[in-house]
Motif scaffolding. Structure first.
Motif, PDB file in Angstrom:
ATOM      1  N   GLN A   1       0.824  -1.001  -0.043  1.00  0.00           N
ATOM      2  CA  GLN A   1       0.063   0.042   0.149  1.00  0.00           C
ATOM      3  C   GLN A   1       0.873   1.309   0.049  1.00  0.00           C
ATOM      4  OE1 GLN A   1      -2.677   0.250   3.189  1.00  0.00           O
ATOM      5  NE2 GLN A   1      -4.092   1.604   2.098  1.00  0.00           N
ATOM      6  N   ILE A   2       1.444   1.577  -1.346  1.00  0.00           N
ATOM      7  CA  ILE A   2       2.446   2.553  -1.242  1.00  0.00           C
ATOM      8  C   ILE A   2       1.982   3.878  -1.035  1.00  0.00           C
ATOM      9  CG2 ILE A   2       3.950   3.415  -3.191  1.00  0.00           C
ATOM     10  CD1 ILE A   2       3.460   0.842  -4.628  1.00  0.00           C
ATOM     11  N   PRO A   3       2.699   4.543  -0.190  1.00  0.00           N
ATOM     12  CA  PRO A   3       2.371   6.299   0.453  1.00  0.00           C
ATOM     13  C   PRO A   3       2.363   7.173  -0.984  1.00  0.00           C
ATOM     14  CG  PRO A   3       3.688   5.241   1.840  1.00  0.00           C
ATOM     15  CD  PRO A   3       3.651   4.084   0.810  1.00  0.00           C
ATOM     16  N   ASP A   4       1.363   7.886  -1.165  1.00  0.00           N
ATOM     17  CA  ASP A   4       1.542   8.770  -2.232  1.00  0.00           C
ATOM     18  C   ASP A   4       2.927   9.733  -2.115  1.00  0.00           C
ATOM     19  OD1 ASP A   4      -1.129   8.042  -3.308  1.00  0.00           O
ATOM     20  OD2 ASP A   4      -1.898   9.682  -1.987  1.00  0.00           O
ATOM     21  N   GLU A   5       3.373  10.077  -1.056  1.00  0.00           N
ATOM     22  CA  GLU A   5       4.296  10.829  -1.013  1.00  0.00           C
ATOM     23  C   GLU A   5       5.758  10.265  -1.719  1.00  0.00           C
ATOM     24  OE1 GLU A   5       4.010   9.163   3.283  1.00  0.00           O
ATOM     25  OE2 GLU A   5       2.706  10.070   1.680  1.00  0.00           O
ATOM     26  N   LEU A   6       5.763   8.822  -1.922  1.00  0.00           N
ATOM     27  CA  LEU A   6       6.878   8.320  -2.467  1.00  0.00           C
ATOM     28  C   LEU A   6       6.996   8.387  -3.994  1.00  0.00           C
ATOM     29  CD1 LEU A   6       6.837   4.907  -0.823  1.00  0.00           C
ATOM     30  CD2 LEU A   6       8.303   6.729  -0.277  1.00  0.00           C
ATOM     31  N   PHE A   7       6.112   8.911  -4.579  1.00  0.00           N
ATOM     32  CA  PHE A   7       6.284   9.156  -6.059  1.00  0.00           C
ATOM     33  C   PHE A   7       5.165  10.311  -6.782  1.00  0.00           C
ATOM     34  CE2 PHE A   7       2.387   6.534  -5.347  1.00  0.00           C
ATOM     35  CZ  PHE A   7       1.499   6.695  -6.246  1.00  0.00           C
ATOM     36  N   ASP A   8       5.725  10.711  -7.798  1.00  0.00           N
ATOM     37  CA  ASP A   8       4.853  11.673  -8.488  1.00  0.00           C
ATOM     38  C   ASP A   8       4.383  11.124  -9.789  1.00  0.00           C
ATOM     39  OD1 ASP A   8       5.264  13.730  -6.729  1.00  0.00           O
ATOM     40  OD2 ASP A   8       7.177  14.148  -7.481  1.00  0.00           O
ATOM     41  N   VAL A   9       3.126  11.388 -10.246  1.00  0.00           N
ATOM     42  CA  VAL A   9       2.902  11.125 -11.489  1.00  0.00           C
ATOM     43  C   VAL A   9       3.114  12.135 -12.285  1.00  0.00           C
ATOM     44  CG1 VAL A   9       0.748  10.306 -13.151  1.00  0.00           C
ATOM     45  CG2 VAL A   9       0.722   9.711 -10.668  1.00  0.00           C
ATOM     46  N   SER A  10       4.372  12.082 -12.702  1.00  0.00           N
ATOM     47  CA  SER A  10       5.121  13.219 -13.471  1.00  0.00           C
ATOM     48  C   SER A  10       6.403  12.889 -14.185  1.00  0.00           C
ATOM     49  CB  SER A  10       5.322  14.322 -12.589  1.00  0.00           C
ATOM     50  OG  SER A  10       6.064  15.367 -13.088  1.00  0.00           O
ATOM     51  N   LEU A  11       6.560  13.255 -15.288  1.00  0.00           N
ATOM     52  CA  LEU A  11       7.750  12.985 -16.288  1.00  0.00           C
ATOM     53  C   LEU A  11       8.844  14.015 -15.875  1.00  0.00           C
ATOM     54  CD1 LEU A  11       6.255  12.561 -19.671  1.00  0.00           C
ATOM     55  CD2 LEU A  11       7.527  10.532 -18.329  1.00  0.00           C
ATOM     56  N   ARG A  12       8.506  14.958 -14.878  1.00  0.00           N
ATOM     57  CA  ARG A  12       9.598  15.554 -14.454  1.00  0.00           C
ATOM     58  C   ARG A  12       9.891  15.835 -12.878  1.00  0.00           C
ATOM     59  NH1 ARG A  12       8.501  20.835 -18.491  1.00  0.00           N
ATOM     60  NH2 ARG A  12       9.118  19.916 -20.502  1.00  0.00           N
ATOM     61  N   SER A  13       9.770  14.475 -12.515  1.00  0.00           N
ATOM     62  CA  SER A  13       9.968  14.418 -11.121  1.00  0.00           C
ATOM     63  C   SER A  13      11.122  14.148 -10.351  1.00  0.00           C
ATOM     64  CB  SER A  13       8.801  13.078 -10.470  1.00  0.00           C
ATOM     65  OG  SER A  13       9.219  12.917  -8.935  1.00  0.00           O
ATOM     66  N   PRO A  14      11.678  14.905  -9.300  1.00  0.00           N
ATOM     67  CA  PRO A  14      12.984  14.741  -8.639  1.00  0.00           C
ATOM     68  C   PRO A  14      12.799  13.399  -8.016  1.00  0.00           C
ATOM     69  CG  PRO A  14      11.636  16.798  -7.736  1.00  0.00           C
ATOM     70  CD  PRO A  14      10.800  16.167  -9.005  1.00  0.00           C
ATOM     71  N   LYS A  15      11.721  13.031  -7.496  1.00  0.00           N
ATOM     72  CA  LYS A  15      11.670  11.757  -6.572  1.00  0.00           C
ATOM     73  C   LYS A  15      12.007  10.710  -7.662  1.00  0.00           C
ATOM     74  CE  LYS A  15       8.094  13.317  -3.613  1.00  0.00           C
ATOM     75  NZ  LYS A  15       6.375  13.009  -3.367  1.00  0.00           N
ATOM     76  N   SER A  16      11.539  10.699  -9.047  1.00  0.00           N
ATOM     77  CA  SER A  16      12.384   9.608  -9.736  1.00  0.00           C
ATOM     78  C   SER A  16      13.719   9.796  -9.878  1.00  0.00           C
ATOM     79  CB  SER A  16      11.509   9.790 -11.293  1.00  0.00           C
ATOM     80  OG  SER A  16      10.252   9.692 -11.205  1.00  0.00           O
ATOM     81  N   ASP A  17      14.349  10.956 -10.068  1.00  0.00           N
ATOM     82  CA  ASP A  17      15.599  10.847 -10.206  1.00  0.00           C
ATOM     83  C   ASP A  17      16.528  10.460  -9.075  1.00  0.00           C
ATOM     84  OD1 ASP A  17      15.900  12.231 -12.822  1.00  0.00           O
ATOM     85  OD2 ASP A  17      15.194  14.194 -11.739  1.00  0.00           O
ATOM     86  N   ALA A  18      15.692  10.658  -7.661  1.00  0.00           N
ATOM     87  CA  ALA A  18      16.437  10.419  -6.496  1.00  0.00           C
ATOM     88  C   ALA A  18      16.345   8.805  -6.391  1.00  0.00           C
ATOM     89  CB  ALA A  18      15.677  11.013  -5.375  1.00  0.00           C
ATOM     90  N   ARG A  19      15.440   8.475  -6.661  1.00  0.00           N
ATOM     91  CA  ARG A  19      15.184   6.782  -6.470  1.00  0.00           C
ATOM     92  C   ARG A  19      16.014   6.042  -7.526  1.00  0.00           C
ATOM     93  NH1 ARG A  19      10.209   6.208  -5.355  1.00  0.00           N
ATOM     94  NH2 ARG A  19       9.339   7.011  -7.407  1.00  0.00           N
ATOM     95  N   ILE A  20      15.926   6.343  -8.920  1.00  0.00           N
ATOM     96  CA  ILE A  20      16.848   5.620  -9.542  1.00  0.00           C
ATOM     97  C   ILE A  20      18.285   6.076  -9.518  1.00  0.00           C
ATOM     98  CG2 ILE A  20      17.276   5.382 -12.331  1.00  0.00           C
ATOM     99  CD1 ILE A  20      13.938   5.692 -12.277  1.00  0.00           C
TER     100      ILE A  20
END
Length: 266
Positions: free
Chosen positions: A173-192
């Protein structure tokens, strides 16, 4: 150098430093806002899962399933399910009733829809594993704009089919704050970025992806496509374990999960 020239030189130096700081801060701000890594677009085969919740209680009610290029809608709820088919004469709606006391059983209709969704999941996992192997980070970043939302929707889909909030492990049950529905998300950059910084972590992620693919196929074979299955029994235990490990690794969650030994299944 005269004192006036020295004074001018110092002022210019201060201005240069100030300008540098401003541009640096602006650069950091834009990087955080827009992301720093380029995305490589491609066709993602995932089913689209939309979760509907009760406005008062906040509890989930149903999950709508759609596919690219198809107007039809399959809806899995905690009790009755529906199929809405678009025809030349309008929308034809079919209702699949369930008895309340037996709604924990995955019906034939639910099994068919879960199987179709799992096929798109397996395709996506196969692609991700290959992209990790070949270090195609642009594709990994592009996928991350869509994949977490699917994973969260998949949690509710299984819960709806089994009419249980605990049909999958809580970590799913993944919390919303872990990701953005966006192609320009710094969360994606940080995760990967964390994956890229640790080659051993990438190997572990690839191993669990392969294990999850295997366990998903086993679940499909034993329960979702097996007409002779015992409907009172759930056959998804090892799939659930593999899925939970994958979620922990994908989102860099702690503590690190228990892991299958190399070359072994769960």
């Amino acid at each position: 150098m005269t004192s006036t020239k020295k004074h001018m030189a110092l002022n210019l130096e201060k201005l240069s430093l100030s300008a540098f700081r401003i541009f640096f801060l602006l650069g950091v701000s834009f990087s955080l806002l827009w992301g720093v890594e380029p995305r490589e677009s491609f066709d993602i085969p995932l089913a689209k899962l939309s979760v509907a919740k009760d406005e008062v209680s906040g509890q989930f009610e149903k999950v709508r399933i759609t596919y690219s290029g198809d107007q039809d809608v399959w809806t899995i709820s905690r009790i009755d399910d529906t199929y809405s088919k678009h025809t030349r004469h309008g929308i034809k709606k079919e209702i699949y009733k369930e008895r309340g006391q037996k709604s924990y059983i995955i019906s034939d209709f639910e099994a068919e829809q879960l199987d179709k969704v799992c096929k798109t999941f397996i395709k996506t996992l196969n692609g991700l594993e290959k992209d990790l192997q070949r270090e195609r980070w642009g594709k990994c970043l592009y996928l991350d704009a869509y994949f977490p939302r699917f994973l969260k929707g998949f949690y509710y889909l299984v819960c709806a089919a089994r009419n249980s909030q605990g049909a999958l492990p809580p970590v799913a049950q993944i919390p919303d704050e872990l990701f953005d529905v966006s192609l320009r998300s710094p969360k994606s950059d940080a995760r990967i970025g964390k994956w890229r910084a640790n080659p051993e972590y990438i190997i572990r992620l690839r191993i669990i992806i392969k294990e999850l693919i295997y366990q998903t196929k086993q679940w499909q074979k034993k329960e979702l496509t097996n007409s002779r299955r015992n409907r009172e029994i759930a056959y998804s235990e090892k799939f659930e374990v593999a899925y939970a490990i994958f979620i922990r690794l994908y989102f860099n969650l702690k503590p690190p999960p228990k892991f299958p030994k190399r070359g072994k299944h769960l």
